[in-house]
Design a protein around this motif. Structure first.
Motif, PDB file in Angstrom:
ATOM      1  N   ARG A  89       0.822  -1.222   0.000  1.00  0.00           N
ATOM      2  CA  ARG A  89       0.000   0.000   0.000  1.00  0.00           C
ATOM      3  C   ARG A  89       0.852   1.268   0.000  1.00  0.00           C
ATOM      4  O   ARG A  89       0.596   2.185  -0.794  1.00  0.00           O
ATOM      5  CB  ARG A  89      -0.931   0.007   1.217  1.00  0.00           C
ATOM      6  N   PHE A 144      -8.634   4.123  -0.063  1.00  0.00           N
ATOM      7  CA  PHE A 144      -8.608   2.732   0.386  1.00  0.00           C
ATOM      8  C   PHE A 144      -9.705   2.484   1.423  1.00  0.00           C
ATOM      9  O   PHE A 144     -10.177   3.417   2.088  1.00  0.00           O
ATOM     10  CB  PHE A 144      -7.253   2.403   1.015  1.00  0.00           C
ATOM     11  N   THR A 173      -8.155  -3.978   6.530  1.00  0.00           N
ATOM     12  CA  THR A 173      -7.655  -4.998   5.607  1.00  0.00           C
ATOM     13  C   THR A 173      -8.605  -6.192   5.599  1.00  0.00           C
ATOM     14  O   THR A 173      -9.320  -6.441   6.573  1.00  0.00           O
ATOM     15  CB  THR A 173      -6.255  -5.476   6.023  1.00  0.00           C
ATOM     16  N   TYR A 214      -5.893  -4.549   0.893  1.00  0.00           N
ATOM     17  CA  TYR A 214      -6.828  -3.425   0.904  1.00  0.00           C
ATOM     18  C   TYR A 214      -7.557  -3.375  -0.433  1.00  0.00           C
ATOM     19  O   TYR A 214      -7.043  -3.846  -1.451  1.00  0.00           O
ATOM     20  CB  TYR A 214      -6.089  -2.098   1.099  1.00  0.00           C
TER      21      TYR A 214
END
Length: 645
Positions: free
Chosen positions: A321, A345, A349, A359
């Protein structure tokens, strides 16, 4: 005895009420002792069976066990709510110093901030940390040195710098004031007993949370800005070409035209619904190895797409990420992304089939269709259909009307529900939603949902707050303070009582007995009003013990004087009390007013001391003028000698 009946009823009622108010404290003490023993046994067992467990892991297990015990025994919680509250110094907890981030507030208020403004703001933030000068004044000075008027970023072109500075200072002051109130609302709803929330200086807030053991949870509650937004998620046919352009820029090439099908073909290693797997690396040029694919398609090798092309959601491994965010922030990449959209995002998770975490990245409009300012109520509960935690929201009339319009105009499209820049859910609008009721999903557990409920109900912070200092007082240290405080009270009581008995004989014994009731009344009042007992409060009780016999000393000395003139015991008692009243009332009233001043203008420990002092004065007067008088009157009526030395 009839002449004493009313006073006896009042005394017995006061004693009974104090015992009734203190009974939950006694029960809670017993329950807490039992829970501590259970947790100690569990700790010992865990260390024996799993010697490799860390302290943090053991603490987590113990907290879960304690929560389960409290959930199974709601009466324990009820008793705990009615007990005498203990301050941070007696039961442990957290002390956090927060600072309102004025620079973030200015960044939010600025119109069209450019690189010059951002650099000036960063320099001002650093300078304000070294000096007492406000960020607003530093920014104004630095812009003036560069020959730039403040109206370029704030206010209107007709406003001069002094007007804008005044307005910005008011906004900064209002932000701190609002932050104090919002934090207080959040803490109250969180259920902390008698927290202390004080403002310090121009932009700092001191928060003391007695009994709070979950530091990270408390910090999240205090710092959460709660910026709730509803944004439109862009369709696949709009998002795919932009992604392809980004991939081309990162690969050092730029295609004039892009087909969505080729993008899908390039990313057949995208995840399914349950896993993220790097399988085929097929591209228009033919079969590519994994390294060649990463070189040819640097964006799609990180942002994996749905091979079925059902949406433009990208699946990003948790470890990738930060790398992807750095790529997206490159100036050359920003040029191919339209100004009205951005990538965001999801908040949490997710796990794939192999146990890895990832994500989901969405492309959403930059402008929110609706914000959380319209939320009037929020409730955390479990969705009966999916058994997952959710938060239902209710909007005001203005928000409900706007929400109905937004949902009606975006049927079969997705709307992202965002909190503080993270997406919690992106449901598809099935139809127009009247009434202003919606729900947020995506929380890990019910505790997280309840935190979100509190934040939404309490409102959004006007500017972010940073933790400047954090201090945790352990329960063992607090228990040690309690033991030493109780020892001080017992010693003070014993010494004063022994002196009174030795010096005034029977009358002194009566004074010592009334002193017991004084302490009982003080604790009963503290329990009845849900006040907090702190170390300074214990000091106030000890001072009360010393001062409580002052009235008795004045009365007994007057009785001595009357008896020396040859009056009977009953006449001496009547005359002694009546002649001592004025001196007793005067001295105690002046001390009581001093306590009021200390409580009104003091903070924290000073207020705790003043509160117990005022309660102690009232209780000692009742004990000396009512209880002692009744006992001495009964003894004299029964012809029992009352010696005063």
């Amino acid at each position: 005895m009839k002449e004493f009946r009313l006073r006896l009823i009042i005394i017995i009622a006061a004693i009974a009420l104090s015992i009734y108010l203190l009974y939950p404290t006694y029960l809670d003490y017993q329950n807490s002792s039992d829970i501590k023993q259970d947790l100690a046994s569990i700790t010992k067992l865990l260390k024996q069976e799993n010697p490799d467990l860390s302290k943090a892991q053991i603490d987590k297990i113990l907290r879960a066990k304690e929560d389960s015990i409290l959930a199974a025994n709601p009466d324990i919680v009820k008793d705990r709510e009615k007990r005498i509250k203990l301050g941070l110094d007696l039961q442990g907890g957290m002390r956090v110093v927060l600072e309102v981030n004025t620079s973030k507030l200015l960044e939010k208020l600025a119109k069209n901030p450019d690189e010059i403004f951002k650099n000036v703001l960063a320099e001002a933030q650093q300078e304000s940390e070294r000096t007492d000068e406000s960020v607003v004044d530093i920014v104004a000075r630095k812009l003036s040195e560069k020959g730039i008027r403040l109206s370029r970023y704030f206010g209107t072109i007709r406003d001069d710098d002094s007007q804008i500075i005044s307005s910005l200072n008011e906004s900064a002051e209002d932000a701190v004031t609002r932050a104090v109130e919002i934090i207080r609302n959040r803490v109250d709803q969180y259920g902390v007993s008698e927290p202390s929330i004080q403002r310090q200086g121009s932009r700092r807030i001191i928060v003391e949370l007695p009994g709070v053991a979950r530091e990270e949870e408390a910090k999240k509650l205090l710092q959460g800005t709660a910026l709730l937004e509803f944004r439109i998620v862009r369709e696949a046919d709009f998002t795919f070409p932009i992604m392809q352009k980004i991939d081309d820029v990162l690969a050092g090439k730029m295609l004039d035209s892009v087909k969505v099908d080729s993008v899908n073909k390039d990313t057949q290693n995208a995840p399914s619904d349950t896993s993220i797997a790097s399988s085929d690396t097929t591209s228009p040029e033919g079969e590519l190895s994994e390294e060649e694919f990463k070189k040819e398609h640097p964006f799609f090798s990180i942002a994996l797409l749905d091979p079925q092309g059902r949406s433009a959601d990208a699946y990003v491994k948790a470890e990738d990420r930060n790398k992807l965010e750095l790529l997206l922030n490159r100036p050359d990449v920003q040029k191919v992304i339209p100004n009205n959209v951005e990538f965001k995002f999801n908040a949490k998770t997710q796990k794939d089939g192999s146990g890895g975490e990832f994500y989901v990245m969405y492309m959403v409009n930059k402008e929110a269709e609706l914000t959380g300012g319209v939320i009037t109520d929020a409730n955390a509960n479990i969705d009966p259909n999916t058994s997952t935690p959710m938060v239902t929201m209710t909007m005001n009339s203005e928000g409900a009307t706007e929400w109905a319009r937004i949902t009606g105009a975006n049927v079969n499209k997705r709307i992202a529900i965002m909190l503080d820049g993270a997406i919690f859910s992106a449901p598809v609008v099935k139809g127009k939603i009247p009434g202003g009721r919606s729900q947020i999903e995506g929380m890990g557990d019910l505790n997280e949902a309840k935190l979100l409920e509190i934040v939404l109900k309490a409102g959004a912070l006007p500017a972010p707050v940073d933790v400047i200092e954090e201090r945790t007082v352990g329960p063992s240290l607090g228990e040690d303070s309690i033991n030493k405080g109780l020892l001080s009270v017992i010693l003070g009581y014993a010494l004063v009582g022994i002196f009174m008995i030795f010096y005034y004989r029977k009358a002194g014994t009566i004074a010592a007995a009334s002193l017991t009731f004084t302490i009982l009344f003080v604790l009963g009042v503290l329990a009845g009003f849900n006040a907090t007992l702190t170390l300074p409060g214990i000091a106030g009780i000890i001072l009360t013990i010393g001062m409580a016999v002052d009235a008795n000393v004045l009365i007994f000395e007057r009785i001595r004087e009357e008896m020396s003139t040859g009056k009977t015991i009953k006449a001496s008692i009547d005359s002694g009390f009546s002649r001592a009243y004025s001196a007793i009332i005067d001295s105690n009233i002046t001390t009581f007013f001093t306590g009021i001043i200390l409580y009104q203008f003091g903070t924290g420990p000073i207020q705790g001391f003043a509160l117990t002092l005022m309660i102690g004065i009232a209780a000692s007067l009742f004990s000396a003028l009512v209880i002692s008088r009744v006992i001495m009157d009964i003894m004299s009526s029964k012809n029992i000698s009352v010696t005063v030395g």
